[in-house]
Write a protein that holds these residues in place. Structure first.
Motif, PDB file in Angstrom:
ATOM      1  N   ASN A 301       0.971  -1.284   0.157  1.00 20.40           N
ATOM      2  CA  ASN A 301       0.070  -0.121  -0.022  1.00 20.40           C
ATOM      3  C   ASN A 301       1.110   1.320   0.039  1.00 20.40           C
ATOM      4  O   ASN A 301       0.633   2.354  -0.300  1.00 20.40           O
ATOM      5  N   ARG A 302       1.898   1.130   0.538  1.00 15.66           N
ATOM      6  CA  ARG A 302       2.890   2.219   0.546  1.00 15.66           C
ATOM      7  C   ARG A 302       3.670   2.562  -0.739  1.00 15.66           C
ATOM      8  O   ARG A 302       4.424   3.312  -0.860  1.00 15.66           O
ATOM      9  N   GLY A 303       3.676   1.458  -1.720  1.00 12.58           N
ATOM     10  CA  GLY A 303       4.224   1.426  -2.905  1.00 12.58           C
ATOM     11  C   GLY A 303       5.809   1.039  -2.842  1.00 12.58           C
ATOM     12  O   GLY A 303       6.341   1.428  -3.857  1.00 12.58           O
ATOM     13  N   GLY A 304       5.986   0.172  -1.753  1.00  7.26           N
ATOM     14  CA  GLY A 304       7.442  -0.012  -1.771  1.00  7.26           C
ATOM     15  C   GLY A 304       7.764  -1.422  -1.901  1.00  7.26           C
ATOM     16  O   GLY A 304       8.845  -2.068  -1.857  1.00  7.26           O
ATOM     17  N   ALA A 305       6.686  -2.132  -2.220  1.00  4.29           N
ATOM     18  CA  ALA A 305       7.006  -3.639  -2.619  1.00  4.29           C
ATOM     19  C   ALA A 305       7.866  -3.950  -4.053  1.00  4.29           C
ATOM     20  O   ALA A 305       7.814  -3.378  -4.781  1.00  4.29           O
ATOM     21  N   ASP A 306       8.832  -4.999  -3.572  1.00  2.00           N
ATOM     22  CA  ASP A 306       9.375  -5.512  -4.730  1.00  2.00           C
ATOM     23  C   ASP A 306       8.879  -6.797  -5.208  1.00  2.00           C
ATOM     24  O   ASP A 306       7.873  -7.273  -4.613  1.00  2.00           O
ATOM     25  N   ALA A 307       9.332  -7.535  -6.095  1.00  2.00           N
ATOM     26  CA  ALA A 307       8.804  -8.983  -6.591  1.00  2.00           C
ATOM     27  C   ALA A 307       8.776  -9.784  -5.692  1.00  2.00           C
ATOM     28  O   ALA A 307       7.825 -10.704  -5.506  1.00  2.00           O
ATOM     29  N   GLU A 308       9.974  -9.772  -4.920  1.00  8.96           N
ATOM     30  CA  GLU A 308      10.058 -10.940  -3.856  1.00  8.96           C
ATOM     31  C   GLU A 308       8.910 -10.758  -2.921  1.00  8.96           C
ATOM     32  O   GLU A 308       8.436 -11.616  -2.166  1.00  8.96           O
ATOM     33  N   SER A 309       8.911  -9.551  -2.344  1.00 11.79           N
ATOM     34  CA  SER A 309       7.651  -9.385  -1.321  1.00 11.79           C
ATOM     35  C   SER A 309       6.333  -9.726  -1.891  1.00 11.79           C
ATOM     36  O   SER A 309       5.423 -10.288  -1.133  1.00 11.79           O
ATOM     37  N   MET A 310       6.077  -9.230  -2.893  1.00 12.40           N
ATOM     38  CA  MET A 310       4.680  -9.594  -3.425  1.00 12.40           C
ATOM     39  C   MET A 310       4.544 -11.041  -3.613  1.00 12.40           C
ATOM     40  O   MET A 310       3.437 -11.686  -3.685  1.00 12.40           O
ATOM     41  N   ASP A 311       5.522 -11.813  -4.191  1.00 13.21           N
ATOM     42  CA  ASP A 311       5.450 -13.056  -4.196  1.00 13.21           C
ATOM     43  C   ASP A 311       5.182 -14.034  -3.149  1.00 13.21           C
ATOM     44  O   ASP A 311       4.289 -14.766  -3.071  1.00 13.21           O
ATOM     45  N   LEU A 312       5.987 -13.513  -2.103  1.00 12.25           N
ATOM     46  CA  LEU A 312       5.833 -13.807  -0.523  1.00 12.25           C
ATOM     47  C   LEU A 312       4.333 -13.663  -0.099  1.00 12.25           C
ATOM     48  O   LEU A 312       3.484 -14.768   0.417  1.00 12.25           O
ATOM     49  N   LEU A 313       3.586 -12.454  -0.437  1.00 12.79           N
ATOM     50  CA  LEU A 313       2.385 -12.177   0.046  1.00 12.79           C
ATOM     51  C   LEU A 313       1.464 -12.972  -0.922  1.00 12.79           C
ATOM     52  O   LEU A 313       0.344 -13.342  -0.072  1.00 12.79           O
ATOM     53  N   GLY A 314       1.643 -13.318  -2.178  1.00 12.63           N
ATOM     54  CA  GLY A 314       0.696 -14.129  -2.929  1.00 12.63           C
ATOM     55  C   GLY A 314       0.736 -15.499  -2.465  1.00 12.63           C
ATOM     56  O   GLY A 314      -0.243 -15.982  -2.163  1.00 12.63           O
ATOM     57  N   GLN A 315       1.810 -16.111  -1.802  1.00 11.35           N
ATOM     58  CA  GLN A 315       1.992 -17.265  -1.390  1.00 11.35           C
ATOM     59  C   GLN A 315       1.366 -17.602   0.029  1.00 11.35           C
ATOM     60  O   GLN A 315       0.341 -18.443   0.271  1.00 11.35           O
ATOM     61  N   LEU A 316       1.271 -16.458   0.710  1.00 11.35           N
ATOM     62  CA  LEU A 316       0.395 -16.588   2.046  1.00 11.35           C
ATOM     63  C   LEU A 316      -0.888 -16.588   2.068  1.00 11.35           C
ATOM     64  O   LEU A 316      -1.543 -17.021   2.622  1.00 11.35           O
ATOM     65  N   HIS A 317      -1.256 -15.636   0.940  1.00 10.59           N
ATOM     66  CA  HIS A 317      -2.975 -15.559   0.783  1.00 10.59           C
ATOM     67  C   HIS A 317      -3.164 -16.897   0.228  1.00 10.59           C
ATOM     68  O   HIS A 317      -4.326 -17.350   0.545  1.00 10.59           O
ATOM     69  N   ALA A 318      -2.609 -17.514  -0.809  1.00 10.68           N
ATOM     70  CA  ALA A 318      -2.898 -18.695  -1.351  1.00 10.68           C
ATOM     71  C   ALA A 318      -2.985 -19.788  -0.229  1.00 10.68           C
ATOM     72  O   ALA A 318      -3.979 -20.634  -0.041  1.00 10.68           O
ATOM     73  N   ALA A 319      -1.872 -19.735   0.711  1.00  8.16           N
ATOM     74  CA  ALA A 319      -2.060 -20.720   2.021  1.00  8.16           C
ATOM     75  C   ALA A 319      -3.229 -20.461   2.871  1.00  8.16           C
ATOM     76  O   ALA A 319      -3.862 -21.331   3.371  1.00  8.16           O
ATOM     77  N   ALA A 320      -3.864 -19.242   2.856  1.00  9.03           N
ATOM     78  CA  ALA A 320      -4.855 -18.887   3.637  1.00  9.03           C
ATOM     79  C   ALA A 320      -6.058 -19.048   3.095  1.00  9.03           C
ATOM     80  O   ALA A 320      -7.271 -18.844   3.593  1.00  9.03           O
ATOM     81  N   GLY A 321      -6.148 -19.486   1.695  1.00 10.55           N
ATOM     82  CA  GLY A 321      -7.428 -19.847   0.762  1.00 10.55           C
ATOM     83  C   GLY A 321      -7.838 -18.498   0.318  1.00 10.55           C
ATOM     84  O   GLY A 321      -9.038 -18.467  -0.200  1.00 10.55           O
ATOM     85  N   ARG A 322      -7.012 -17.420   0.648  1.00 11.61           N
ATOM     86  CA  ARG A 322      -7.758 -16.148  -0.188  1.00 11.61           C
ATOM     87  C   ARG A 322      -7.218 -16.102  -1.612  1.00 11.61           C
ATOM     88  O   ARG A 322      -6.203 -15.472  -2.021  1.00 11.61           O
ATOM     89  N   ARG A 323      -8.121 -16.395  -2.499  1.00 10.00           N
ATOM     90  CA  ARG A 323      -7.560 -16.922  -3.805  1.00 10.00           C
ATOM     91  C   ARG A 323      -7.428 -15.763  -4.728  1.00 10.00           C
ATOM     92  O   ARG A 323      -6.416 -15.564  -5.417  1.00 10.00           O
ATOM     93  N   ALA A 324      -8.243 -14.836  -4.468  1.00 12.60           N
ATOM     94  CA  ALA A 324      -8.521 -13.626  -5.496  1.00 12.60           C
ATOM     95  C   ALA A 324      -7.240 -12.769  -4.764  1.00 12.60           C
ATOM     96  O   ALA A 324      -6.470 -12.256  -5.751  1.00 12.60           O
ATOM     97  N   GLU A 325      -7.021 -12.590  -3.527  1.00 13.53           N
ATOM     98  CA  GLU A 325      -5.774 -11.661  -3.109  1.00 13.53           C
ATOM     99  C   GLU A 325      -4.527 -12.394  -3.726  1.00 13.53           C
ATOM    100  O   GLU A 325      -3.575 -11.774  -3.846  1.00 13.53           O
ATOM    101  N   SER A 326      -4.483 -13.585  -3.797  1.00  9.92           N
ATOM    102  CA  SER A 326      -3.144 -14.500  -4.045  1.00  9.92           C
ATOM    103  C   SER A 326      -2.793 -14.080  -5.518  1.00  9.92           C
ATOM    104  O   SER A 326      -1.871 -13.658  -6.023  1.00  9.92           O
ATOM    105  N   VAL A 327      -3.905 -14.145  -6.412  1.00  4.95           N
ATOM    106  CA  VAL A 327      -3.833 -13.764  -7.805  1.00  4.95           C
ATOM    107  C   VAL A 327      -3.360 -12.314  -7.799  1.00  4.95           C
ATOM    108  O   VAL A 327      -2.434 -11.908  -8.834  1.00  4.95           O
ATOM    109  N   ALA A 328      -3.686 -11.275  -7.308  1.00  6.55           N
ATOM    110  CA  ALA A 328      -3.678 -10.085  -7.289  1.00  6.55           C
ATOM    111  C   ALA A 328      -2.107  -9.933  -6.857  1.00  6.55           C
ATOM    112  O   ALA A 328      -1.369  -9.082  -7.750  1.00  6.55           O
TER     113      ALA A 328
END
Length: 872
Positions: A301-328
């Motif tokens: 949200n602060r605009g500081g994310a890099d690819a590695e951070s968003m990749d990790l966030l996507g994997q965490l959303h997927a593990a929690a079943g938040r599929r749409a958030e994982s895709v984003a």
């Protein structure tokens, strides 16, 4: 004077501005050259950040002397630091006028140029100083620093070497050279400079920091920790100080201290993705995944994310079943790292989880383009093909896996699913059983077995497997919805299915999906108050979830607890102000309570911020129907068309109101008017549907044909027109139309099923060979009585009665619930006779033909009945 000047210069090297000021004044009092003494005094004020004191001590000079030029240059730098850019530039110009040959005025001008981002101008000024004063140490250091910042470390070292040769004990020069040497991976040479500085100043923070960085490259975490600890509070002055300390202490196993350092770094550098990822890693290690998601989301949200951070966030959303958030998140990671095959493969998996088949294929294909050996991507290609029911493409992808991957869970699931599509149920069961032997917790294998058991009518087995899935994955939407569907009134094992769902919810009381699903089952069973109590349980009460709040509102409303229902809806809207669903629910409850004007105001407020939202528009006009009647609602619909931003959704409102009022011909005229104003796919389809409801299929056909002249590739319109063609007996036109739609890659199960039926009507093996794959795909994508009937009949006529029977039983059972279908009974009887169950076939067919109800296969059915009665 020279001794005092030397002491001032040495004090400046170690950052002791107070001593430097005192010694510079003493040097001036003892006869030091005024220009040299003023230069030392200026540096003393600047190194301590005492800009106002400099301005007070050195008035604006007017005499054209070297000392005046030094004073004016110092004033310019002080004003620049205070943010007074205009006066600073004026002071620097004055300095250049007063001392045109001295280096300091031009060096001050270079600093001013850098302050506004004009790097070429700054470098030109520094080059000019060096042209006039080749041995100007400060100019050499600045030139070297600029080269280092431009990633020319070797060029920087040449300048630093010259400066150090002129002043061998120059501390900042040695430190800058050490940093450049470290960037060239020359720690031995860097160590010489760092050790030389620390020999003079054992606790000098910049030298200790460089030593720590050097030791970190060899993972000497104890040495890093010791060096950083000696820095004391000065550690916070270095951008990566606490980050490096956190890494070192994690390497030493001192996790609590490491996490504290990481959090300090994140507080100072909130947009540094390395620090945020480190804090997230500590949260994950402490079994706090939602905290990790929170810090990574804040970074994004602060605009500081890099690819590695968003990749990790996507994997965490997927593990929690938040599929749409994982895709984003993974989509953003892929855009930041377009050449990372791993990110593309994970994006493919996330898209597959939300049913985005084309997106899955695209991401998996990109992963394979980047890395042809990536097996996970090939499995995603296969899964995407299966999602389309395309067994040929899935089989081709499966065959490209290496032997190790072929033994994996995904490959086994793919193989079993291919066999399900081909109705090789026994072999499919074996495939999934093999997966479970090797991967006991496989959810996918269990869901495959669920599909087989459902086809075979083994409801108890379906329930058992779904219960196991929810035990392993409480947030599994498919499993929860299947159990809920099995509890429908009249279902043969409704109570048993509900018991499984209740057990799953009791085992995972904090899972919102299970609570909401079970509550809906309870509401349907007339237990609304109990459903509301379930949704207000301790494990759920603290969760901020609009979905939970809306479910509570639904339960309270079903129980007649209107005040509680409205309060829950207001909570949902407060938690998600942009949720049109929450707004519509609250408006409906307000209207139910008699506050029609309040409900209307609430909907209009929503439309002010979201004027083009069709669901809010529909809710508003339906409310107006209830309040003031159809004519008022039609006026409201017409008014919405004129609202900026309300189109194109508002164009359908008048026609939809008339359809709901059972005035289809008027609706068709309304849609026709809107279409004339702004032709669109949705209006063309609405227009055709209205004419069809009005009993005018020719007008419906004309509307669709007119639209397809404009947009011949609108597959939805083509499928609608093919249905009109079938009803009118234009079977060749329908087949041609559907063949084109499927050739373009459509995955519409209606198109697939209808084309399979059309081709299957034709005699001969070629038609049978073409129709069966289409029917298999249609049934896999949409398992219902219609697709089961088509596939089952094709299998039965192709001599595969054993495989056809479970499908035709499902078709007959599904259709007889409302109106008995003698055609379905005939097709099942045909398969039964072929499978040797003559008595069952006779018992089924006799009552189906007891009356004279016509159906297309009646003559064939009567011949079969005669054969069964005669024993042939």
């Amino acid at each position: 004077a020279e001794v005092h000047a030397g002491l001032a210069a040495a004090s400046l090297e170690i950052g002791d501005g107070d001593t430097a000021e005192r010694e510079a004044r003493a040097a001036l009092e003892n006869g030091l050259d005024p220009a040299a003494g003023t230069a030392l005094l200026v540096r003393a004020f600047l190194v301590t950040g005492r800009y106002d004191a400099l301005l007070a001590a050195l008035p604006d000079p007017v005499a054209e002397t070297p000392a005046g030029g030094q004073a004016a240059a110092g004033r310019g730098l002080a004003l620049l630091a205070l943010g007074q850019a205009g006066p600073a530039r004026e002071a620097i110009r004055n300095a250049q006028r007063l001392a045109p040959q001295a280096p300091e005025p031009d060096l001050a001008a270079a600093a001013a140029a850098l302050a506004v981002g004009d790097r070429p101008a700054a470098e030109a000024l520094i080059d000019g100083v060096l042209a006039r004063h080749p041995n100007a140490v400060e100019a050499l250091l600045r030139k070297g620093t600029m080269l280092f910042e431009a990633r020319d470390a070797r060029g920087a070292i040449v300048r630093f070497d010259r400066a150090i040769a002129l002043v061998p004990g120059h501390i900042s020069g040695r430190l800058r050279r050490a940093e450049a040497l470290l960037s060239l991976d020359d720690p031995a040479a860097a160590r010489i400079d760092i050790d030389a500085v620390l020999a003079q100043l054992p606790n000098m923070a910049p030298a200790l920091y460089l030593r720590a960085r050097m030791l970190a490259n060899t993972q000497d975490w104890a040495g890093v920790d010791a060096a950083l600890s000696r820095m004391g509070p000065a550690l916070g002055n270095f951008p990566d100080g606490y980050f490096l300390l956190a890494v070192a202490r994690r390497g030493l196993g001192r996790m609590a201290q490491a996490e504290d350092a990481a959090r300090r770094h994140m507080a100072r550098q909130p947009t540094d993705p390395r620090g945020v990822r480190l804090v997230a890693a500590f949260a994950l290690a402490g079994n706090r995944p939602e905290e990790a998601v929170g810090v990574l989301t804040a970074l994004a949200n602060r605009g500081g994310a890099d690819a590695e951070s968003m990749d990790l966030l996507g994997q965490l959303h997927a593990a929690a079943g938040r599929r749409a958030e994982s895709v984003a998140a993974l989509q953003q990671a892929a855009s930041l790292a377009p050449n990372d095959a791993g990110v593309q493969a994970r994006l493919a998996a996330a898209r597959l989880a939300v049913g985005d088949v084309s997106g899955t294929s695209a991401a998996a294909g990109e992963a394979l383009r980047l890395d042809p050996t990536r097996q996970g991507a090939r499995e995603m290609v296969a899964f995407a093909a299966l999602s389309r029911g395309d067994t040929a493409a899935a089989t081709a992808a499966l065959e490209q896996l290496d032997p190790a991957a072929r033994r994996g869970e995904a490959a086994g699931v793919i193989e079993g699913t291919i066999r399900i599509i081909r109705m090789e149920l026994g072999a499919a069961r074996v495939s999934f059983a093999n997966v479970l032997r090797a991967f006991g917790n496989s959810v996918s294998a269990r869901m495959g077995l669920v599909r087989i058991a459902a086809i075979e009518g083994q409801r108890a087995e379906v329930e058992r497997l779904l219960g196991e899935v929810l035990r392993l994955e409480p947030g599994n939407v498919d499993a929860a919805l299947q159990l809920a569907a099995a509890t429908q009134p009249g279902a043969t094992r409704a109570m048993e299915a509900r018991a499984v769902l209740q057990a799953a919810q009791a085992a995972a009381p904090a899972e919102p999906l299970l609570a909401v699903t079970l509550a809906q089952v309870m509401i349907r069973a007339g237990e609304a108050s109990a459903a509301a109590r379930l949704l207000a349980g301790d494990a759920l009460r603290a969760q901020r979830s609009p979905a939970l709040a809306m479910a509570r509102a639904e339960a309270h409303a079903a129980a007649g607890e209107w005040a509680e229902a409205e309060a829950a809806s207001r909570q949902a809207l407060a938690e998600a102000p942009d949720s049109t669903q929450a707004r519509r629910q609250l408006a409906a409850l307000m209207a139910r309570a008699g506050d029609m004007p309040g409900a209307e105001t609430l909907l209009r407020q929503g439309l002010r911020s979201q004027p083009g939202d069709g669901s809010l528009q529909q809710a508003l006009v339906r409310l107006v129907v209830d309040m003031r009647g159809l004519d008022a609602a039609l006026q409201a619909a017409d008014a919405l068309v004129a609202v900026p931003g309300a189109l194109p959704a508002a164009y359908v409102l008048r026609g939809d109101l008339l359809i709901a009022a059972q005035r289809p011909e008027e609706a068709a005229l309304a849609f026709a008017g809107a279409y004339a104003a702004a032709p669109s796919a949705i209006l063309a389809r609405r227009l055709a549907a209205a004419w069809r409801s009005a009993g005018k299929p020719d007008a419906a056909t004309a509307a669709l044909r007119a639209w397809l002249v404009r947009e011949p590739l609108d597959d939805i319109a083509q499928v609608m027109l093919s249905q009109l063609d079938i009803a009118a007996g234009r079977l060749a036109d329908a087949e041609r139309r559907l063949t084109d739609v499927i050739a373009r890659g459509s995955e519409d199960p209606v198109a697939l099923n209808n084309l399979a039926w059309l081709i299957g009507r034709q005699p001969g093996e070629p038609a049978a060979g073409r129709s069966q794959p289409l029917a298999e795909r249609a049934y896999f994508l949409a398992p219902n009585p219609e697709t089961a009937d088509t596939l089952g009949w094709i299998l039965a006529r192709n001599g595969r009665a054993a495989q056809a029977l479970p499908l035709l039983r499902l078709a007959a059972a599904g259709r007889s619930a409302d109106v008995p279908d003698p055609g379905a009974a005939f097709r099942l009887a045909f398969a039964l006779r072929s499978a040797g169950a003559r008595e069952e076939a006779l018992a089924l067919l006799q009552p189906a033909l007891a009356d004279a109800t016509p159906f297309p296969e009646r003559a064939e059915a009567e011949r079969l009945l005669a054969e069964l009665r005669s024993g042939r």
